[in-house]
Scaffold this active site. Sequence first.
Site, short mmCIF file in Angstrom:
data_model
loop_
_atom_site.label_atom_id
_atom_site.label_comp_id
_atom_site.label_asym_id
_atom_site.label_seq_id
_atom_site.Cartn_x
_atom_site.Cartn_y
_atom_site.Cartn_z
N LYS A 121 -14.29 -2.64 40.01
CA LYS A 121 -15.03 -3.29 38.91
C LYS A 121 -14.28 -3.22 37.58
CE LYS A 121 -18.71 -0.68 39.54
NZ LYS A 121 -18.43 -0.02 40.82
N THR A 122 -13.83 -2.03 37.24
CA THR A 122 -13.20 -1.84 35.93
C THR A 122 -11.94 -2.69 35.82
OG1 THR A 122 -14.09 0.39 35.67
CG2 THR A 122 -12.13 -0.15 34.40
N GLU A 165 -18.94 -4.99 33.22
CA GLU A 165 -18.91 -4.25 34.48
C GLU A 165 -20.35 -3.94 34.87
OE1 GLU A 165 -17.09 0.00 36.05
OE2 GLU A 165 -16.07 -1.10 34.46
#
Length: 465
Positions: A121-122, A165
């Site tokens: 995600k990051t 995110e």
Amino acid sequence: MAPGIPTALDRPHFIGIGGAGMSGIAKILAQRGAKVAGSDAKESGTAEALRELGATVHIGHASGNLADDATSVVVSSAIRADNPELVRAAELDIPVVHRSDALASLMNGLRAIAVAGTHGKTTTTSMLAVALTEMGLDPSYAIGGDLAGPGTNALHGEGDIFVAEADESDRSFQKYDPQVAIVLNVELDHHANYASMDEIYESFESFARKIVPGGTLVINADQQGAVELATRLRGEELLNIVTYGDSAQADVRVHKITPRGLSSEVTVLLNGKFLTFTVSVPGAHYAHNAVAALAAGVALGLPAHNLASALGKYTGVKRRLQLKGEEQGVQVIDSYAHHPTEMTADLEAMRGAAADSRLLVVFQPHLFSRTQELGKEMGDALALADASVVLDIYPAREDPIEGITSALIIDAAKAAGADVTHVADASTIPDVIAGMSRPGDLVLTMGAGDVTDLGPKILARLAQK
């Protein structure tokens, strides 16, 4: 113009303001003109960055930190009910707002892209933030890590796009209403909150159903959990599903990934045409993250060629295979990987980028519950290294579980043929690594806890050899 500040967030107080998710929201609110305050357990660069934006940051948690005129107290799921500031908020009848609700309010009125998945995600959110900025779109973004370029995890932009995110760990990602959502993968994790894969699927389904009518879900065509989720969602009305990956059936198909040292050249087939671009970080999984970002941007209506070129400007996120330095011919790299899939991906990426180097790993397990469920798989992943040192479990928000220690990982790693050693005292790690390493080696500090602090100490010790 970006939307204003909700009344409840005009004078917010953040408990745990230095955390990756909390600090990002606090920064954006401060940039929008809110009177931000909060507390954190220890001093940090993040705390100082918040002060530079005008926020009041207390070190340590105490009831007196909370101002009587605070309009809300913002918390994450990690804040315990007996926190003195939370107790004081109840006494003063100050509303308590969950971090996810605060983030959702910041996205109101903007075209939102929410990036979800068990891992990646990051990186993917960061790729989008960098690319959209490079294209001159001035996006707002909230990320779980600091970008290597701008050096921050959040920004209030004047454009109409917000990239966020979306955290599945506590189901909070179900609060968002994105125009485009990405699901990178769906795997069993966060065992304190999810008892089974069925619960995970149900949570991701709820997230996908919050996409605005006519919006798009960009989803991995290769990963088993993501494929199952897409199958479950195929009958949803007013939801466009775009798949990406190596699969011949993928809407955005990865045609070829060519390693170029610490970067990759990626060719995709999109709308019947081949498109080639550079990803400035090593490893196939990062290349796939970039393809997901590309698909999401195109779904939002952005020109594919411009976006692909802009994605090449992404240079990484702190703690995502971040080079910390080199001493005596030994490179020290930091990895946030803590789930077995992430660990395997990063270890394979480093193998591909430096095939002739020895790979030494300092691994710190994160959470007792994760180790209990995935300790064997973590040990299997460490077998990809030439040698590993395993620290004690970093508890974070959890209490110990009887019988659950690093030994679960170490025993599994040894069974897989790995050279692995347990070191209980982290302060001795620089000496241990100095004794193990030789010129040409790569040292990878790995885990989601404070193992990241060891990188500079290892480099300092290597300099003394």
